[in-house]
Motif scaffolding. Structure first.
Motif, PDB file in Angstrom:
ATOM      1  N   UNK A 138     -12.125  15.849  -6.742  1.00 61.74           N
ATOM      2  CA  UNK A 138     -10.931  15.920  -5.890  1.00 61.74           C
ATOM      3  C   UNK A 138     -10.162  14.601  -5.943  1.00 61.74           C
ATOM      4  N   UNK A 139     -10.917  13.489  -5.969  1.00 56.45           N
ATOM      5  CA  UNK A 139     -10.275  12.181  -6.058  1.00 56.45           C
ATOM      6  C   UNK A 139      -9.577  11.959  -7.381  1.00 56.45           C
ATOM      7  N   UNK A 140     -10.164  12.475  -8.458  1.00 55.59           N
ATOM      8  CA  UNK A 140      -9.482  12.388  -9.754  1.00 55.59           C
ATOM      9  C   UNK A 140      -8.193  13.205  -9.712  1.00 55.59           C
ATOM     10  N   UNK A 141      -8.279  14.383  -9.085  1.00 56.72           N
ATOM     11  CA  UNK A 141      -7.115  15.271  -9.049  1.00 56.72           C
ATOM     12  C   UNK A 141      -5.976  14.682  -8.219  1.00 56.72           C
ATOM     13  N   UNK A 142      -6.312  14.018  -7.079  1.00 59.23           N
ATOM     14  CA  UNK A 142      -5.218  13.480  -6.254  1.00 59.23           C
ATOM     15  C   UNK A 142      -4.867  12.031  -6.619  1.00 59.23           C
ATOM     16  N   UNK A 143      -5.570  11.470  -7.631  1.00 57.43           N
ATOM     17  CA  UNK A 143      -5.244  10.131  -8.121  1.00 57.43           C
ATOM     18  C   UNK A 143      -5.821   8.996  -7.297  1.00 57.43           C
ATOM     19  N   UNK A 144      -6.663   9.311  -6.306  1.00 59.14           N
ATOM     20  CA  UNK A 144      -7.184   8.244  -5.438  1.00 59.14           C
ATOM     21  C   UNK A 144      -8.479   7.629  -5.966  1.00 59.14           C
ATOM     22  N   UNK A 145      -9.131   8.285  -6.937  1.00 60.79           N
ATOM     23  CA  UNK A 145     -10.384   7.788  -7.508  1.00 60.79           C
ATOM     24  C   UNK A 145     -10.176   7.463  -8.981  1.00 60.79           C
ATOM     25  N   UNK A 146     -10.714   6.319  -9.382  1.00 63.38           N
ATOM     26  CA  UNK A 146     -10.632   5.880 -10.774  1.00 63.38           C
ATOM     27  C   UNK A 146     -11.186   6.951 -11.706  1.00 63.38           C
ATOM     28  N   UNK A 147     -10.461   7.258 -12.761  1.00 65.99           N
ATOM     29  CA  UNK A 147     -10.916   8.251 -13.729  1.00 65.99           C
ATOM     30  C   UNK A 147     -12.142   7.728 -14.472  1.00 65.99           C
ATOM     31  N   UNK A 148     -13.176   8.578 -14.542  1.00 67.45           N
ATOM     32  CA  UNK A 148     -14.414   8.256 -15.249  1.00 67.45           C
ATOM     33  C   UNK A 148     -15.178   9.563 -15.406  1.00 67.45           C
ATOM     34  N   UNK A 149     -16.147   9.621 -16.319  1.00 66.54           N
ATOM     35  CA  UNK A 149     -16.974  10.834 -16.400  1.00 66.54           C
ATOM     36  C   UNK A 149     -17.654  11.084 -15.054  1.00 66.54           C
ATOM     37  N   UNK A 150     -17.443  12.285 -14.523  1.00 62.24           N
ATOM     38  CA  UNK A 150     -17.838  12.562 -13.133  1.00 62.24           C
ATOM     39  C   UNK A 150     -19.332  12.388 -12.910  1.00 62.24           C
ATOM     40  N   UNK A 151     -20.158  12.904 -13.810  1.00 61.82           N
ATOM     41  CA  UNK A 151     -21.608  12.828 -13.583  1.00 61.82           C
ATOM     42  C   UNK A 151     -22.083  11.380 -13.564  1.00 61.82           C
ATOM     43  N   UNK A 152     -21.574  10.571 -14.496  1.00 61.30           N
ATOM     44  CA  UNK A 152     -21.974   9.162 -14.529  1.00 61.30           C
ATOM     45  C   UNK A 152     -21.481   8.438 -13.281  1.00 61.30           C
ATOM     46  N   UNK A 153     -20.251   8.704 -12.891  1.00 59.65           N
ATOM     47  CA  UNK A 153     -19.687   8.051 -11.714  1.00 59.65           C
ATOM     48  C   UNK A 153     -20.485   8.430 -10.460  1.00 59.65           C
ATOM     49  N   UNK A 154     -20.824   9.710 -10.330  1.00 58.46           N
ATOM     50  CA  UNK A 154     -21.604  10.150  -9.169  1.00 58.46           C
ATOM     51  C   UNK A 154     -22.963   9.470  -9.139  1.00 58.46           C
ATOM     52  N   UNK A 155     -23.610   9.367 -10.289  1.00 56.25           N
ATOM     53  CA  UNK A 155     -24.933   8.733 -10.332  1.00 56.25           C
ATOM     54  C   UNK A 155     -24.837   7.247 -10.015  1.00 56.25           C
ATOM     55  N   UNK A 156     -23.818   6.578 -10.513  1.00 58.99           N
ATOM     56  CA  UNK A 156     -23.647   5.153 -10.217  1.00 58.99           C
ATOM     57  C   UNK A 156     -23.423   4.936  -8.723  1.00 58.99           C
ATOM     58  N   UNK A 157     -22.593   5.771  -8.109  1.00 59.84           N
ATOM     59  CA  UNK A 157     -22.337   5.653  -6.667  1.00 59.84           C
ATOM     60  C   UNK A 157     -23.616   5.918  -5.885  1.00 59.84           C
ATOM     61  N   UNK A 158     -24.395   6.931  -6.299  1.00 58.01           N
ATOM     62  CA  UNK A 158     -25.641   7.213  -5.591  1.00 58.01           C
ATOM     63  C   UNK A 158     -26.617   6.050  -5.707  1.00 58.01           C
ATOM     64  N   UNK A 159     -26.658   5.374  -6.856  1.00 56.37           N
ATOM     65  CA  UNK A 159     -27.520   4.194  -6.992  1.00 56.37           C
ATOM     66  C   UNK A 159     -27.137   3.116  -5.980  1.00 56.37           C
ATOM     67  N   UNK A 160     -25.840   2.904  -5.810  1.00 55.15           N
ATOM     68  CA  UNK A 160     -25.383   1.914  -4.828  1.00 55.15           C
ATOM     69  C   UNK A 160     -25.817   2.317  -3.422  1.00 55.15           C
ATOM     70  N   UNK A 161     -25.545   3.565  -3.084  1.00 52.09           N
ATOM     71  CA  UNK A 161     -25.825   4.046  -1.726  1.00 52.09           C
ATOM     72  C   UNK A 161     -27.330   4.047  -1.449  1.00 52.09           C
ATOM     73  N   UNK A 162     -28.134   4.455  -2.448  1.00 52.18           N
ATOM     74  CA  UNK A 162     -29.594   4.438  -2.262  1.00 52.18           C
ATOM     75  C   UNK A 162     -30.102   3.035  -1.979  1.00 52.18           C
ATOM     76  N   UNK A 163     -29.560   2.039  -2.694  1.00 54.31           N
ATOM     77  CA  UNK A 163     -30.055   0.676  -2.486  1.00 54.31           C
ATOM     78  C   UNK A 163     -29.764   0.203  -1.066  1.00 54.31           C
ATOM     79  N   UNK A 164     -28.589   0.534  -0.545  1.00 56.20           N
ATOM     80  CA  UNK A 164     -28.280   0.158   0.837  1.00 56.20           C
ATOM     81  C   UNK A 164     -29.164   0.928   1.817  1.00 56.20           C
TER      82      UNK A 164
END
Length: 198
Positions: A138-164
């Motif tokens: 949805x963020x890619x579609x509305x232009x608010x999220x940096x374009x990147x491969x969705x699965x990789x981006x989701x996994x990277x974000x989850x790594x950040x959130x898990x560490x916190x």
């Protein structure tokens, strides 16, 4: 993403195992205790769950997905997808850290979480990745999220959130407002905003 569903008899059993774990921890919980508390026979449990760890795995999936979905903010006309993602993730970390089952497992049976940190993804992580991927699209579609491969981006974000979520208490000093949990949640918000902003 299709939500994980449990039938009501599963929920009765999962409620019973949650109560047992909160009372005595995972290692001291037995299928006999769970069966008694759920009002079912041990054989009924064995047909569905071979051991307590499997039961606890299903319980963690139900609880963690519930925390994540419960932390997602309502859609607002003035909020883009990135704002909703960041708000939901920061609220989710706070909710996880306050969740009684999460706190009990971290305090008494932390080894239960290690396979999901070091070796493999679990069902709750897969569900969370699905939720994240939906929001990122949805963020890619509305232009608010940096374009990147969705699965990789989701996994990277989850790594950040898990560490916190898992390690925050090793870094906080609640006597120092600069190093409090709230201050670090503010840092998490900054990290996520900078990671996701185009």
């Amino acid at each position: 993403m299709t939500p994980i569903r449990h039938n009501s008899s599963d929920d009765t059993v999962l409620d019973a195992v949650r109560d047992c774990v909160l009372a005595v921890g995972v290692r001291r919980t037995t299928l006999t205790d769970v069966a008694r508390r759920a009002g079912v026979s041990r054989m009924t449990l064995y047909r569905r769950w071979p051991d307590v760890r499997t039961l606890v795995g299903d319980l963690m999936t139900r609880e963690w997905v519930g925390v994540a979905t419960g932390s997602m903010p309502e859609r607002r006309p003035d909020a883009d997808a990135r704002s909703l993602i960041v708000d939901g993730l920061v609220a989710g970390v706070a909710a996880f850290r306050a969740h009684p089952l999460f706190r009990k497992i971290v305090d008494v049976d932390p080894e239960l979480l290690l396979p999901y940190v070091l070796d493999r993804r679990g069902a709750s992580q897969e569900a969370l990745l699905g939720l994240l991927a939906d929001g990122l699209r949805e963020g890619h579609a509305d232009g608010s999220v940096r374009a990147a491969p969705v699965e990789r981006q989701a996994r990277a974000v989850l790594l950040i959130v898990q560490s916190f979520t898992l390690s925050l208490r090793t870094m906080t000093d609640e006597d120092d407002p600069e190093l409090s949990s709230d201050a670090f949640l503010g840092e998490l918000r900054t990290v996520l905003e900078r990671t996701l902003t185009p």
